[in-house]
Motif scaffolding. Structure first.
Motif, PDB file in Angstrom:
ATOM      1  N   ALA A 489       0.832  -1.198   0.000  1.00 14.02           N
ATOM      2  CA  ALA A 489       0.000   0.000   0.000  1.00 14.02           C
ATOM      3  C   ALA A 489       0.873   1.256   0.000  1.00 14.02           C
ATOM      4  O   ALA A 489       0.577   2.236  -0.710  1.00 14.02           O
ATOM      5  CB  ALA A 489      -0.931  -0.008   1.203  1.00 14.02           C
ATOM      6  N   ARG A 490       1.941   1.248   0.789  1.00 13.25           N
ATOM      7  CA  ARG A 490       2.853   2.397   0.807  1.00 13.25           C
ATOM      8  C   ARG A 490       3.480   2.621  -0.571  1.00 13.25           C
ATOM      9  O   ARG A 490       3.591   3.763  -1.046  1.00 13.25           O
ATOM     10  CB  ARG A 490       3.941   2.151   1.851  1.00 13.25           C
ATOM     11  N   HIS A 491       3.882   1.528  -1.214  1.00 16.82           N
ATOM     12  CA  HIS A 491       4.481   1.612  -2.548  1.00 16.82           C
ATOM     13  C   HIS A 491       3.486   2.214  -3.551  1.00 16.82           C
ATOM     14  O   HIS A 491       3.842   3.096  -4.350  1.00 16.82           O
ATOM     15  CB  HIS A 491       4.907   0.201  -2.982  1.00 16.82           C
ATOM     16  N   ALA A 492       2.233   1.772  -3.506  1.00 19.75           N
ATOM     17  CA  ALA A 492       1.223   2.235  -4.454  1.00 19.75           C
ATOM     18  C   ALA A 492       0.819   3.680  -4.184  1.00 19.75           C
ATOM     19  O   ALA A 492       0.688   4.487  -5.115  1.00 19.75           O
ATOM     20  CB  ALA A 492       0.000   1.320  -4.396  1.00 19.75           C
ATOM     21  N   ILE A 493       0.604   4.057  -2.908  1.00 18.17           N
ATOM     22  CA  ILE A 493       0.195   5.424  -2.583  1.00 18.17           C
ATOM     23  C   ILE A 493       1.292   6.416  -2.951  1.00 18.17           C
ATOM     24  O   ILE A 493       1.021   7.505  -3.481  1.00 18.17           O
ATOM     25  CB  ILE A 493      -0.166   5.533  -1.089  1.00 18.17           C
ATOM     26  N   GLY A 494       2.542   6.062  -2.704  1.00 17.59           N
ATOM     27  CA  GLY A 494       3.648   6.942  -3.077  1.00 17.59           C
ATOM     28  C   GLY A 494       3.694   7.196  -4.574  1.00 17.59           C
ATOM     29  O   GLY A 494       3.905   8.330  -5.025  1.00 17.59           O
ATOM     30  N   ALA A 498       2.713  10.866  -6.858  1.00 20.80           N
ATOM     31  CA  ALA A 498       3.596  11.459  -7.861  1.00 20.80           C
ATOM     32  C   ALA A 498       2.905  11.627  -9.214  1.00 20.80           C
ATOM     33  O   ALA A 498       3.382  12.384 -10.058  1.00 20.80           O
ATOM     34  CB  ALA A 498       4.845  10.601  -8.027  1.00 20.80           C
ATOM     35  N   LEU A 499       1.777  10.941  -9.420  1.00 20.12           N
ATOM     36  CA  LEU A 499       1.118  10.956 -10.716  1.00 20.12           C
ATOM     37  C   LEU A 499      -0.028  11.961 -10.808  1.00 20.12           C
ATOM     38  O   LEU A 499      -0.260  12.531 -11.882  1.00 20.12           O
ATOM     39  CB  LEU A 499       0.577   9.548 -11.048  1.00 20.12           C
ATOM     40  N   VAL A 559      -9.325  10.592 -14.929  1.00 21.15           N
ATOM     41  CA  VAL A 559      -9.232   9.598 -13.864  1.00 21.15           C
ATOM     42  C   VAL A 559      -8.241   8.522 -14.276  1.00 21.15           C
ATOM     43  O   VAL A 559      -8.259   8.040 -15.415  1.00 21.15           O
ATOM     44  CB  VAL A 559     -10.605   8.966 -13.565  1.00 21.15           C
ATOM     45  N   ALA A 560      -7.370   8.150 -13.350  1.00 22.40           N
ATOM     46  CA  ALA A 560      -6.436   7.043 -13.556  1.00 22.40           C
ATOM     47  C   ALA A 560      -6.612   6.050 -12.418  1.00 22.40           C
ATOM     48  O   ALA A 560      -6.845   6.439 -11.265  1.00 22.40           O
ATOM     49  CB  ALA A 560      -5.002   7.543 -13.607  1.00 22.40           C
ATOM     50  N   VAL A 561      -6.513   4.769 -12.749  1.00 23.51           N
ATOM     51  CA  VAL A 561      -6.597   3.708 -11.749  1.00 23.51           C
ATOM     52  C   VAL A 561      -5.232   3.031 -11.690  1.00 23.51           C
ATOM     53  O   VAL A 561      -4.762   2.473 -12.693  1.00 23.51           O
ATOM     54  CB  VAL A 561      -7.700   2.689 -12.086  1.00 23.51           C
ATOM     55  N   LEU A 562      -4.593   3.096 -10.529  1.00 26.61           N
ATOM     56  CA  LEU A 562      -3.269   2.506 -10.332  1.00 26.61           C
ATOM     57  C   LEU A 562      -3.436   1.209  -9.541  1.00 26.61           C
ATOM     58  O   LEU A 562      -3.811   1.230  -8.362  1.00 26.61           O
ATOM     59  CB  LEU A 562      -2.368   3.484  -9.578  1.00 26.61           C
TER      60      LEU A 562
END
Length: 605
Positions: A489-494, A498-499, A559-562
């Motif tokens: 989760a930390r990796h994805a939120i970071g 940035a995006l 909208v972007a979905v990561l």
């Protein structure tokens, strides 16, 4: 700077990948080995096709084989000269297709392309089945395994050509030399002998049931023209030669014509002198080999060489068809992936497509050479005729020096190939030639539909035009589907921060207790990002997120979905990971217009 040393400008150098560079392209001799085996090896079934047609009028009619062969060699000379001109006018390859596209218009180019594709696929099938026939002539026990022999040979050729045509040229050099020496030895020793050294095969009776008239002679001529197949392969693969490409390709074409003409005439003289008629369990070439060398080791060695070369003759298609398919892809008449090359200068998608089509054809016909040849020759004659008519138009339009002589050569060749094609089509229509009559128009329709699709896509995307300035949308939103608070989760939120301008995490849970536990963990972590938890009583994960994304995109914002995805270090562990992220990405792409991103997290285990 040291005195006495000129200043050298440093330029970045990109190392060549395997298969690139001039040294990996074809010389004239390598081109003869890689691209001419189909034409050279046709001496194994071309003269036999003439004999099988003439024997319908009795064995006495076989004396006509020599004048018919001379007529075929005259046509061969016209074709060699014609394709030498094709090479000069169209050095980028393509043969009949390039000529038709430039000089005859789009419809003729579609016809040329379709006929060439049919020709190349059938070249592979006929060469492999003829090779299996030759092997069965030497070793009758293998007669029941013809299809297996063909499929194994096809697999080997495909593997070799996936490494590049130049590698296959070096592999084919020795068999080519041995084949030429063996066939010329059959001609020379056979002419020196006053009678055959040995007779092989079982005798057969051929009572005359047709008269030796003009129609039968023309039928034998058109059947024997199967010996001309492969003459066009060099013109279709000019880009594979070293520089100067045009001169090397023309030299290879001349060598091919001289060798093939010499072998055809020599074998025809032996057939006429020794009254060679079809015999059971052997080919006509095997009979001539026994007549020259006897039935000892030289006979078996020659038959093995002929078998090997016939199996390898399909290599001409692997050198020509992928290049043609790349040209069609460039013209938007085939999917663009056929124009892609791998790390070696090989159009691998074309090689694989050719192998699959040839395998399908071999299985459908049971690897029967006599069922394939009528289909084979018609496509060849279509390509011959179109290329020569196109050059006639080219000379008549440009009118360079000596254009009348060149147009006369091409026009004569076009007339002869048209006559042969019409005769073959009418005499072999019910024996399988109708398949080509159906397949070629269907392929033309396929090419046209693909081109129409790409044209419509280009119009919609406004390719070639300057677009309007980009729309300035509201602040972007990045949605991150998560399951729990973790390092992932930390990796994805970071990455999401940035995006985009705004980031929101979304979780789907069916258990209220687990939802509350996730909320408590999130509040303690406090990453500065809002968390929305969706209740899903039906334990559905994908659809609730899709609905959430669709609602978020209703106001027109970007909208972007990561989607974070765990990737194990070793591929064998991939099956242990759930594939919900890939499933979610697939559904989002299908049902929404949002940007979908997969974010990998690579494990150390």
């Amino acid at each position: 700077m040291a005195y006495g040393l000129a200043r050298r400008e440093l330029k970045p150098r990109v190392p060549l990948r395997p298969g690139e560079g001039e040294k990996h392209r074809l010389t004239s001799l390598e081109g003869l080995a890689a691209l001419s085996l189909d034409a050279l090896s046709s001496v194994a079934y071309g003269p036999e096709a003439i004999v099988l047609a003439l024997v319908a009028a009795g064995t006495g009619a076989l004396t006509t084989a020599l004048p018919i062969t001379l007529a075929i060699v005259f046509l061969l000379a016209a074709l060699v000269v014609s394709y030498g001109q094709v090479i000069a006018v169209h050095p980028d390859g393509g043969g009949a297709y390039a000529v038709a596209k430039k000089d005859l218009g789009p419809t003729s180019s579609l016809l040329a392309a379709a006929s060439l594709v049919v020709d190349y696929v059938l070249t592979v099938a006929v060469s492999l089945t003829a090779g299996a026939d030759a092997l069965a002539s030497a070793f009758p026990a293998l007669a029941h395994d013809k299809l297996l022999v063909c499929l194994v040979g096809l697999a080997l050729l495909t593997a070799v050509n996936l490494r590049g045509v130049t590698e296959s040229a070096r592999v084919l050099m020795l068999p080519t030399v041995l084949f030429i020496v063996a066939i010329l030895g059959v001609v020379v020793l056979g002419l020196f002998r006053s009678h055959p050294a040995a007779v092989v095969g079982t005798p057969q009776s051929f009572p005359a049931h047709e008269s030796l008239g003009l129609l039968l002679v023309l039928k034998a001529f058109s059947s024997g023209c199967s010996a001309l197949t492969g003459v066009e392969a060099i013109a279709n693969a000019v880009p594979t030669f070293r520089t100067p490409r045009v001169k090397r390709a023309q030299r290879t074409e001349l060598m091919l014509g001289a060798l093939l003409g010499l072998m055809l005439v020599g074998l025809a003289v032996l057939i006429r002198r020794d009254h060679v008629a079809p015999r059971g369990h052997v080919t006509v070439l095997a009979q001539l080999t026994a007549g020259a060398y006897g039935d000892g080791w030289a006979y078996y060695a020659t038959n093995l060489i002929v078998t090997l070369v016939l199996l390898l003759a399909a290599n001409t298609s692997f050198g020509g068809l992928p290049v043609l398919m790349s040209l069609l892809a460039r013209d938007h008449r085939l999917p663009h992936l056929f124009g892609l090359r791998a790390e070696r200068p090989v159009y691998r998608y074309g090689v694989v497509a050719l192998a699959l089509l040839a395998a399908l054809l071999l299985v459908a016909t049971g690897a029967d050479t006599h069922r394939l040849i009528p289909l084979f020759a018609i496509g060849v004659f279509i390509g011959f005729t179109i290329s020569q008519l196109g050059l006639v138009r080219h000379w008549a339009t440009g009118k360079p020096g000596g254009w009348r002589r060149r147009a006369l050569i091409n026009g004569t060749g076009a007339l002869l190939t048209t006559l042969a094609g019409v005769i073959l089509l009418t005499t072999k229509f019910l024996e399988g030639a109708w398949v080509v009559v159906v397949a070629v128009p269907l392929m033309m329709l396929l090419f046209a539909r693909i081109q129409r699709y790409y044209t419509a896509v280009g119009e919609e995307l406004e390719l070639g035009r300057i677009p309007r300035p980009p729309d300035r949308r509201a602040a972007s939103l990045v949605i991150v589907p998560l399951g729990e608070v973790s390092k992932l989760a930390r990796h994805a939120i970071g990455a999401a921060l940035a995006l985009g301008d705004e980031v929101v995490a979304v979780a789907v849970h069916a258990d209220p207790d687990r939802s509350q536990a996730l909320r408590d963990s999130w509040d303690r972590w406090n990453p500065g990002v809002r968390l929305d938890i969706i209740d899903s009583p039906h334990h559905s994960l994908v659809q609730p997120i899709v609905d959430y994304v669709q609602r978020a995109a209703e106001d027109g914002r970007q909208v972007a979905v990561l989607i974070p995805e765990v990737e194990p270090r070793h591929r064998r562990y991939e099956i242990l990971q759930n594939q919900r992220g890939l499933l979610l990405a697939t559904v989002l792409r299908a049902r929404t217009d949002v940007v979908v991103c997969l974010l990998p997290y690579r494990l150390r285990v």
